[in-house]
Design a protein around this motif. Structure first.
Motif, mmCIF file in Angstrom:
data_model
loop_
_atom_site.group_PDB
_atom_site.id
_atom_site.type_symbol
_atom_site.label_atom_id
_atom_site.label_comp_id
_atom_site.label_asym_id
_atom_site.label_seq_id
_atom_site.Cartn_x
_atom_site.Cartn_y
_atom_site.Cartn_z
ATOM 1 N N PRO A 1 0.809 -1.229 0.000
ATOM 2 C CA PRO A 1 0.000 0.000 0.000
ATOM 3 C C PRO A 1 0.837 1.272 0.000
ATOM 4 C CG PRO A 1 -0.008 -1.017 2.170
ATOM 5 C CD PRO A 1 0.653 -1.997 1.243
ATOM 6 N N ALA A 2 2.144 1.153 0.289
ATOM 7 C CA ALA A 2 2.998 2.344 0.310
ATOM 8 C C ALA A 2 3.435 2.763 -1.090
ATOM 9 C CB ALA A 2 4.224 2.092 1.189
ATOM 10 N N ARG A 3 3.257 1.900 -2.073
ATOM 11 C CA ARG A 3 3.669 2.234 -3.438
ATOM 12 C C ARG A 3 2.696 3.229 -4.060
ATOM 13 N NH1 ARG A 3 5.716 -2.726 -7.119
ATOM 14 N NH2 ARG A 3 5.412 -1.041 -8.645
ATOM 15 N N ALA A 4 3.242 4.310 -4.583
ATOM 16 C CA ALA A 4 2.395 5.316 -5.225
ATOM 17 C C ALA A 4 1.801 4.787 -6.522
ATOM 18 C CB ALA A 4 3.198 6.588 -5.492
ATOM 19 N N ASP A 5 2.524 3.897 -7.218
ATOM 20 C CA ASP A 5 2.041 3.324 -8.472
ATOM 21 C C ASP A 5 1.258 2.041 -8.170
ATOM 22 O OD1 ASP A 5 4.302 1.989 -7.588
ATOM 23 O OD2 ASP A 5 5.014 1.523 -9.617
ATOM 24 N N TRP A 6 0.175 2.193 -7.400
ATOM 25 C CA TRP A 6 -0.551 1.029 -6.909
ATOM 26 C C TRP A 6 -1.088 0.158 -8.034
ATOM 27 C CZ3 TRP A 6 -5.494 0.024 -8.335
ATOM 28 C CH2 TRP A 6 -6.232 1.080 -8.873
#
Length: 302
Positions: free
Chosen positions: A62-67
């Motif tokens: 969930p921390a990835r901006a490019d979900w």
């Protein structure tokens, strides 16, 4: 977790209710729902549902901006099933997220699921309890089987002013025109609740069966026509509008539902009624014979 306008939330089913024969209401709760926001109206969110044998959906970091890229990188056979839904209500004290699921398949009536879900789809939710029909889409199967404690993930806004809603009548709008089927009925309900007292609104809603009609509270001056789908052509809603006397003044139209119907209504409003294209918001929530998975693949291949 980033401070992006949309963030992931883990929620669980608190209770379920069959609103009509073809509509199930799922009330979700979670420790972080106080951070979730909604513009009301036709606010959309992404739901991630577990596949068969999974207690909760397999999700990307969930921390990835490019979900989205992160979700696509997961094995398609195990990653959570992603579907787009409208927020029926975001409640406070207690904090609850309410999603209405239009059901289809053998147990209900053959018709739409909700945004971009038609018959078919891959995967199947598993929440225990009721046996469900394999012909139904994964979201319908999950909703039918959902029991308190079942967990899913939601990608939702944390700012009420966000890019996840389309109903934006411009200043000077004199009256509202809405069309929908079951898939867009939760959005129409939210829109009607948001309208100011006395605002003229003309509404056409297509359902599979008269028993699927709902009460739609509003302070607007709303006139609602319910159409029963049966074997009508996609132009049935446009034909009903064509036969209607519409108010004078500056209109704003919000048109959603099955893609062919949406196109027919928009063509009528712009081509025959002379609506300014800029005052017609339209969205194909689903397409006959295509699940959201199929539509995403088609978009990637285009």
């Amino acid at each position: 977790m980033t401070d992006a306008p949309f963030q992931f939330f883990t929620v669980e089913v608190l209770r379920t209710e069959r609103v009509t024969p073809s509509m199930a209401r799922i009330v979700l709760g979670g420790p972080d729902l106080s951070r979730m926001a909604s513009a009301g109206r036709d606010q959309r969110v992404k739901l991630f549902l577990p596949r068969r044998g999974e207690r909760e959906p397999v999700m990307p970091d969930p921390a990835r901006a490019d979900w989205y890229d992160a979700w696509r990188e997961l094995d398609p056979g195990i990653r959570g099933v992603m579907r787009t839904y409208t927020v029926r209500e975001l409640r406070r004290d207690p904090h609850e997220l309410v999603i209405d699921f239009a059901l289809h398949g053998t147990e209900g009536k053959d018709g739409p699921g909700t945004r971009d879900e038609a018959k078919g789809g891959d995967g199947e939710g598993s929440c225990g309890g009721t046996a469900v029909d394999a012909v139904s889409g994964p979201a319908t199967r999950w909703a039918r089987a959902a029991r308190p404690g079942a967990r899913i993930a939601v990608l939702a806004p944390v700012d009420a002013e966000n890019a996840g809603y389309e109903f934006r009548p411009p200043d000077g709008t004199g009256w509202i025109l809405l069309t929908a089927d079951e898939s867009a009925l939760p959005a129409v309900a939210g829109i009607l609740e948001s309208l100011p007292p006395g605002m003229p609104a003309r509404v056409w809603i297509e359902v599979q069966d008269p028993a699927d009609r709902q009460e739609l509270p509003t302070e607007a001056d709303a006139e609602t026509v319910w159409l029963t789908r049966g074997h009508h052509a996609p132009s049935a809603t446009a034909d009903a509008i064509r036969a209607a006397a519409l108010p004078g003044g500056t209109p704003y139209a919000w048109v959603a539902g099955e893609s062919a119907t949406v196109k027919a209504v928009r063509r009528h409003l712009v081509g025959e009624r002379g609506f300014d294209r800029k005052t017609v918001t339209f969205s194909g929530y689903w397409r006959r014979g295509a699940s959201e998975d199929h539509l995403m693949v088609a978009g990637e291949d285009a």
